[in-house]
Motif scaffolding. Structure first.
Motif, short mmCIF file in Angstrom:
data_model
loop_
_atom_site.label_atom_id
_atom_site.label_comp_id
_atom_site.label_asym_id
_atom_site.label_seq_id
_atom_site.Cartn_x
_atom_site.Cartn_y
_atom_site.Cartn_z
N LEU A 139 -20.41 -10.07 16.98
CA LEU A 139 -19.10 -9.43 16.99
C LEU A 139 -18.78 -8.84 15.62
CD1 LEU A 139 -17.03 -12.10 18.97
CD2 LEU A 139 -18.34 -10.15 19.85
N GLU A 140 -17.82 -7.97 15.58
CA GLU A 140 -17.36 -7.45 14.30
C GLU A 140 -16.63 -8.56 13.53
OE1 GLU A 140 -18.12 -4.60 13.05
OE2 GLU A 140 -19.12 -3.84 14.85
N THR A 141 -16.71 -8.50 12.22
CA THR A 141 -16.12 -9.53 11.38
C THR A 141 -14.59 -9.48 11.42
OG1 THR A 141 -17.98 -9.34 9.88
CG2 THR A 141 -16.07 -10.50 9.07
N ASN A 142 -13.97 -10.65 11.56
CA ASN A 142 -12.52 -10.75 11.38
C ASN A 142 -12.23 -10.80 9.89
OD1 ASN A 142 -11.81 -10.88 14.15
ND2 ASN A 142 -12.42 -13.03 14.20
N VAL A 143 -11.39 -9.89 9.42
CA VAL A 143 -11.11 -9.78 7.99
C VAL A 143 -9.89 -10.63 7.65
CG1 VAL A 143 -12.08 -7.47 7.87
CG2 VAL A 143 -9.64 -7.75 8.30
N PRO A 144 -9.76 -11.03 6.38
CA PRO A 144 -8.56 -11.76 5.96
C PRO A 144 -7.30 -10.92 6.16
CG PRO A 144 -10.27 -11.89 4.29
CD PRO A 144 -10.71 -10.86 5.27
N ILE A 145 -6.20 -11.56 6.49
CA ILE A 145 -4.92 -10.87 6.68
C ILE A 145 -3.88 -11.53 5.78
CG2 ILE A 145 -3.07 -10.28 8.29
CD1 ILE A 145 -5.15 -10.28 10.51
N LEU A 146 -3.23 -10.73 4.96
CA LEU A 146 -2.15 -11.21 4.10
C LEU A 146 -0.87 -10.48 4.47
CD1 LEU A 146 -4.84 -10.71 1.82
CD2 LEU A 146 -3.41 -12.49 0.86
N ASP A 147 0.19 -11.24 4.67
CA ASP A 147 1.47 -10.66 5.06
C ASP A 147 2.50 -10.84 3.96
OD1 ASP A 147 0.65 -9.81 7.57
OD2 ASP A 147 1.07 -11.76 8.49
N ILE A 148 3.30 -9.80 3.73
CA ILE A 148 4.40 -9.87 2.77
C ILE A 148 5.66 -10.29 3.52
CG2 ILE A 148 5.80 -8.57 1.13
CD1 ILE A 148 3.41 -6.77 0.64
N ALA A 156 14.68 -3.73 -12.73
CA ALA A 156 14.42 -2.37 -13.20
C ALA A 156 12.95 -2.15 -13.51
CB ALA A 156 15.26 -2.08 -14.44
N HIS A 157 12.25 -3.19 -13.97
CA HIS A 157 10.85 -3.08 -14.34
C HIS A 157 9.95 -4.04 -13.57
CE1 HIS A 157 11.95 -0.51 -17.72
NE2 HIS A 157 12.87 -1.39 -18.06
N ASP A 158 10.54 -4.82 -12.66
CA ASP A 158 9.78 -5.86 -11.96
C ASP A 158 10.09 -5.85 -10.47
OD1 ASP A 158 8.70 -7.89 -14.29
OD2 ASP A 158 10.64 -7.00 -14.83
N LEU A 159 9.08 -6.21 -9.70
CA LEU A 159 9.25 -6.45 -8.27
C LEU A 159 8.70 -7.84 -7.96
CD1 LEU A 159 8.04 -3.00 -6.86
CD2 LEU A 159 10.41 -3.78 -7.12
N PHE A 160 9.36 -8.54 -7.04
CA PHE A 160 8.95 -9.88 -6.67
C PHE A 160 8.73 -9.92 -5.16
CE2 PHE A 160 11.58 -10.09 -10.42
CZ PHE A 160 10.96 -11.02 -11.25
N ILE A 161 7.57 -10.40 -4.75
CA ILE A 161 7.25 -10.49 -3.33
C ILE A 161 6.59 -11.83 -3.05
CG2 ILE A 161 7.04 -8.01 -2.89
CD1 ILE A 161 4.04 -8.26 -3.21
N ASP A 162 6.76 -12.32 -1.82
CA ASP A 162 6.08 -13.52 -1.34
C ASP A 162 4.99 -13.08 -0.36
OD1 ASP A 162 7.29 -15.66 -2.66
OD2 ASP A 162 9.03 -15.58 -1.32
N ILE A 163 3.80 -13.66 -0.50
CA ILE A 163 2.66 -13.27 0.32
C ILE A 163 2.07 -14.51 0.98
CG2 ILE A 163 0.36 -12.21 0.33
CD1 ILE A 163 1.27 -10.60 -2.12
#
Length: 406
Positions: A139-148, A156-163
């Protein structure tokens, strides 16, 4: 008559001697007669169709139908990308062997999306025997999945995200991180941040960005099959704040103690306004008055701040606390409308929850102060970057929720 008998007896004697000699010779030449040895054949086998086919693994059952007349010293399945694989190609011995001759082979370390050929084999005294050939496609490979996650925070100079790493995929992850750019579909050739380790969830701060700019962000993971990118999001940095301050009563020729106080206050407000300008979009000017008679510090919505003589309160944390009063915390009617023991707005609470990894956290307060991160006293002022940053971001959230700054 006598002569005849003698001649006859001599003839019979000669015949007996010849016969006995002939019999003894035959025995001496041939000895014990041996049984003929049985013929040894190669083993015969059957190869069943592949089962449990995955991207990297497969299971194949074989069956030894005959040992060929000799003990089998090894059995298994040989496999490869070319037809009619042999013992000299890749092979795997059984994980399960039955008395009936059946055996199970679990093959791993295959490559995804390829056609493989396989044959059962067995080895006896004659050599290697093979079963029929079967083929299968991995089968084709299942790739890693990351969700935000949904809640994101911007300065003003920064962004913050949870993954969150929601799917590990079929291959070991060698590297994980975030790529970002001002154009869509950024790759690792653009700006990227590499995590120190692969984690199931993590908070990512993206710094050194331009104010009021739209950025495109994608988490990525690298495996032996290359780079895989997860869903893209876009975020805009906020307008840079313009919070300024000035001394109202700085004394040019003050004594050493007073001069030291002015120096501490100056450093404190320079640092405090830097945080407000980087993590809020507030525009305001305040006048700072050195007031030795003031026990700690105080401020009003009109932009007046009194700083007392206590050095413990001549720090950035106190400066930020008083600046919060000048933008409405405890000094504007709207604050009283929004603070009912807990903050009634949504944005400030979401910012607190996201930055503290606590989904149930809420901003609490009374008619004058808020907490946590209100820096309500010198004892709360650790000087930590995280404390000052989250304080300013909560103030920005309060502003978004409707608290006026002017």
């Amino acid at each position: 008559m006598k002569n005849y008998n003698i001649h006859t007896k001599l003839l019979i004697l000669v015949i007996l001697i010849v016969y006995n000699c002939s019999s003894e010779k035959t025995t001496d030449e041939k000895g014990v007669i041996e049984e003929p040895k049985p013929t040894v054949e190669l083993p015969t086998l059957e190869t069943n169709e592949a089962q449990d086919i995955d991207a990297l693994t497969v299971t194949i059952w074989g069956n030894l139908t005959s040992n060929g007349g000799s003990s089998v010293i090894e059995r298994g399945v040989c496999y490869g990308l070319n037809e009619n694989p042999t013992y000299n190609d890749s092979k795997q011995i059984p994980t399960v062997t039955k008395g009936s001759g059946e055996f199970k082979v679990d093959i791993s370390n295959l490559e995804a999306g390829l056609v493989y050929y396989a044959r059962a084999y067995a080895v006896n005294g004659k050599g290697v025997g093979y079963g029929n050939q079967v083929s299968f496609k991995t089968l084709e490979t299942n790739v890693p999945i990351l969700d935000i996650r949904e809640v994101k925070v911007a300065g003003a100079h920064d962004l913050f995200i949870d993954i969150d790493l929601t799917e590990n995929g079929d291959l070991s992850i060698n590297e994980v991180g975030v790529v970002f750019s001002t154009h869509e579909a950024p790759t690792i050739d653009d700006s990227k941040i590499v995590r120190d380790e692969v984690e199931s969830s993590f908070k990512q701060r993206i710094s050194n960005l331009e104010p009021e700019t739209l950025y495109y962000i994608r988490p990525y993971a690298i495996t032996s099959n290359g780079v895989s990118y997860s869903n893209q999001i876009s975020m805009r940095t906020i307008k840079k704040g313009n919070f300024t301050w000035s001394f109202w009563n700085e004394v040019p020729n003050a004594d050493a103690e007073t001069k030291a106080a002015f120096d501490r206050i100056r450093i404190a407000f320079d640092e405090a306004t830097e945080y407000y300008n980087n993590f809020t979009s507030i525009e305001k000017h305040v006048n700072v008055n050195y007031s030795p008679a003031t026990p700690t510090a105080n401020a009003n919505f009109d932009g007046w701040i009194n700083m007392g003589a206590n050095p413990s309160y001549q720090k950035a944390g106190t400066a930020m606390h008083e600046m919060a009063h000048t933008v409405g915390v405890g000094t504007h009617w709207k604050y009283g409308e929004l603070m009912k023991g807990t903050w009634q707005g949504t944005r400030a609470n979401k910012i607190l929850q996201m930055l503290t990894n606590n989904s149930s956290a809420v901003v609490k307060g009374d008619g004058v102060h808020f907490w946590p991160y209100g820096i309500n006293g010198a004892h709360e002022d650790s000087g930590a970057d995280e404390l000052y940053m989250i304080h300013a971001l909560i103030i920005q959230g309060m502003k978004t929720d409707g608290l006026p700054s002017n």
